[in-house]
Motif scaffolding. Structure first.
Motif, PDB file in Angstrom:
ATOM      1  N   THR A 179      54.370  22.778  47.544  1.00 29.00           N
ATOM      2  CA  THR A 179      54.174  23.092  46.132  1.00 29.00           C
ATOM      3  C   THR A 179      53.297  22.052  45.462  1.00 29.00           C
ATOM      4  O   THR A 179      52.340  22.387  44.750  1.00 29.00           O
ATOM      5  CB  THR A 179      55.538  23.175  45.411  1.00 29.00           C
ATOM      6  OG1 THR A 179      56.341  24.180  46.034  1.00 29.00           O
ATOM      7  CG2 THR A 179      55.359  23.525  43.938  1.00 29.00           C
ATOM      8  N   ALA A 180      53.589  20.782  45.689  1.00 28.69           N
ATOM      9  CA  ALA A 180      52.785  19.710  45.092  1.00 28.69           C
ATOM     10  C   ALA A 180      51.339  19.766  45.585  1.00 28.69           C
ATOM     11  O   ALA A 180      50.393  19.608  44.804  1.00 28.69           O
ATOM     12  CB  ALA A 180      53.403  18.353  45.400  1.00 28.69           C
ATOM     13  N   ASP A 181      51.160  20.017  46.877  1.00 27.51           N
ATOM     14  CA  ASP A 181      49.808  20.065  47.441  1.00 27.51           C
ATOM     15  C   ASP A 181      49.022  21.237  46.870  1.00 27.51           C
ATOM     16  O   ASP A 181      47.831  21.096  46.535  1.00 27.51           O
ATOM     17  CB  ASP A 181      49.870  20.160  48.961  1.00 27.51           C
ATOM     18  CG  ASP A 181      50.277  18.847  49.622  1.00 27.51           C
ATOM     19  OD1 ASP A 181      50.220  17.802  48.943  1.00 27.51           O
ATOM     20  OD2 ASP A 181      50.656  18.875  50.806  1.00 27.51           O
ATOM     21  N   ARG A 182      49.657  22.398  46.752  1.00 27.61           N
ATOM     22  CA  ARG A 182      48.961  23.569  46.202  1.00 27.61           C
ATOM     23  C   ARG A 182      48.603  23.349  44.738  1.00 27.61           C
ATOM     24  O   ARG A 182      47.513  23.720  44.291  1.00 27.61           O
ATOM     25  CB  ARG A 182      49.820  24.822  46.340  1.00 27.61           C
ATOM     26  CG  ARG A 182      49.798  25.479  47.699  1.00 27.61           C
ATOM     27  CD  ARG A 182      50.347  26.894  47.613  1.00 27.61           C
ATOM     28  NE  ARG A 182      49.459  27.778  46.879  1.00 27.61           N
ATOM     29  CZ  ARG A 182      49.843  28.944  46.345  1.00 27.61           C
ATOM     30  NH1 ARG A 182      51.104  29.343  46.434  1.00 27.61           N
ATOM     31  NH2 ARG A 182      48.964  29.693  45.708  1.00 27.61           N
ATOM     32  N   ILE A 183      49.523  22.769  43.987  1.00 28.51           N
ATOM     33  CA  ILE A 183      49.256  22.518  42.566  1.00 28.51           C
ATOM     34  C   ILE A 183      48.108  21.527  42.419  1.00 28.51           C
ATOM     35  O   ILE A 183      47.221  21.695  41.584  1.00 28.51           O
ATOM     36  CB  ILE A 183      50.532  22.043  41.857  1.00 28.51           C
ATOM     37  CG1 ILE A 183      51.501  23.221  41.699  1.00 28.51           C
ATOM     38  CG2 ILE A 183      50.210  21.421  40.495  1.00 28.51           C
ATOM     39  CD1 ILE A 183      52.869  22.857  41.167  1.00 28.51           C
TER      40      ILE A 183
END
Length: 297
Positions: A179-183
């Protein structure tokens, strides 16, 4: 929702004769959010009570009765769609962050009861487990294994950076990292994070700027997820946009670096403080909730 004078009647009216600051209309008085349902607020309230208790506060019988009634409201309401943390206009949706914060509300009630030897409603833990299973089933994109904005959607939402921060999953959980990487990759401009890209946010046309608190949430997730150097670099860049007395607005224009939106914005500074704590903690991987539990143990 209350007006600055304590008003509870806050119908929204558009002042069409005003163009707004630098043409940023529409200009409104009142607030359409006064009639919205925001499920996440229960979690924010109960998490605050939990932190208060963790830091020496006393939950007396009157306070406990109130918190228990809040828990009853969560049991009654958590199945319902809402407008979410960003007060999105249009039809209510099943926002993942809202469901997670309903889980937080029930989780903190169960923990408070255990900590003080009180009797907990059996429905709290049962519903907490049901919400966990539902979010893990309906709130994760199977292709990327990242949390999505709402059920039946692949859209991203920066509020999901809070999912490991509130302890719903550990910071080391692959879904939290995904999630953090995609955001960082898809919902950011030059590392500055937009809250979401969704039609109907605030009912306005055109692009909005990045949200400062969302960028600080990303710093915290990176720091607690073992990427301290990457987190520190982003944190120091964000600090460079404070004004001459160290204040931040609600938003940062990623093109000009200009501070726009509400100013000064308490949320932005809250995010800054939490990010700084995450960078300074000896064990970056633990959320504030987990640290509180460890301290009690």
């Amino acid at each position: 929702m209350y007006g600055v004078g304590g008003e509870r009647f806050l119908p929204e009216v558009e002042l069409t004769h005003l163009e707004g600051y630098r043409g940023s209309g529409p200009v409104r008085i009142g607030n359409g959010a006064a009639s919205q349902f925001q499920l996440d607020t229960f979690g924010e309230l109960l998490d605050t009570a939990w932190l208060y208790r963790q830091h020496g506060g006393v939950i007396d019988e009157i306070f406990w009765d109130f918190l228990s009634r809040v828990g009853g409201a969560v049991l009654e309401k958590w199945h319902e769609p809402d407008q979410g943390i960003w007060e999105i206009r249009g039809e209510p949706r099943h926002f993942v962050y809202s469901k997670v914060m309903a889980w937080v509300a029930l989780d903190r009630l169960v923990r408070l009861a255990e900590l003080d030897g009180r009797e907990a409603d059996s429905g709290w833990s049962a519903a907490r487990d049901e919400i966990l299973e539902l979010v893990e089933r309906e709130g994760v994109d199977p292709a990327t294994q990242s949390f999505v904005q709402c059920f039946d959607s692949e859209a991203l939402d920066a509020s999901n950076l809070m999912i490991p921060i509130v302890g719903f999953v550990p910071h080391g959980d692959p879904r939290a990292k995904a999630t953090a990487d995609r955001i960082a990759e898809e919902l950011s401009a030059d590392s500055f994070v937009y809250r979401c890209i969704t039609d109907g946010v605030d009912g306005l046309d055109g692009d909005e700027a990045t949200f400062a608190i969302c960028s600080f949430w990303l710093v915290e997730c990176l720091a607690r997820g073992g990427e301290g150097e990457r987190a520190r670099q982003l944190f120091e860049r964000l600090l460079g946009f404070c004004n001459d007395v160290g204040l931040l607005a609600e938003e940062i224009d990623p093109r000009s670096g200009e501070l726009i939106g509400n100013f000064p914005q308490a949320f932005s500074h809250l995010g800054l403080i939490q990010a700084a704590i995450a960078l300074d903690m000896p064990d970056h991987s633990m959320s504030m909730m987990e640290l509180g539990v460890a301290a009690q143990a």
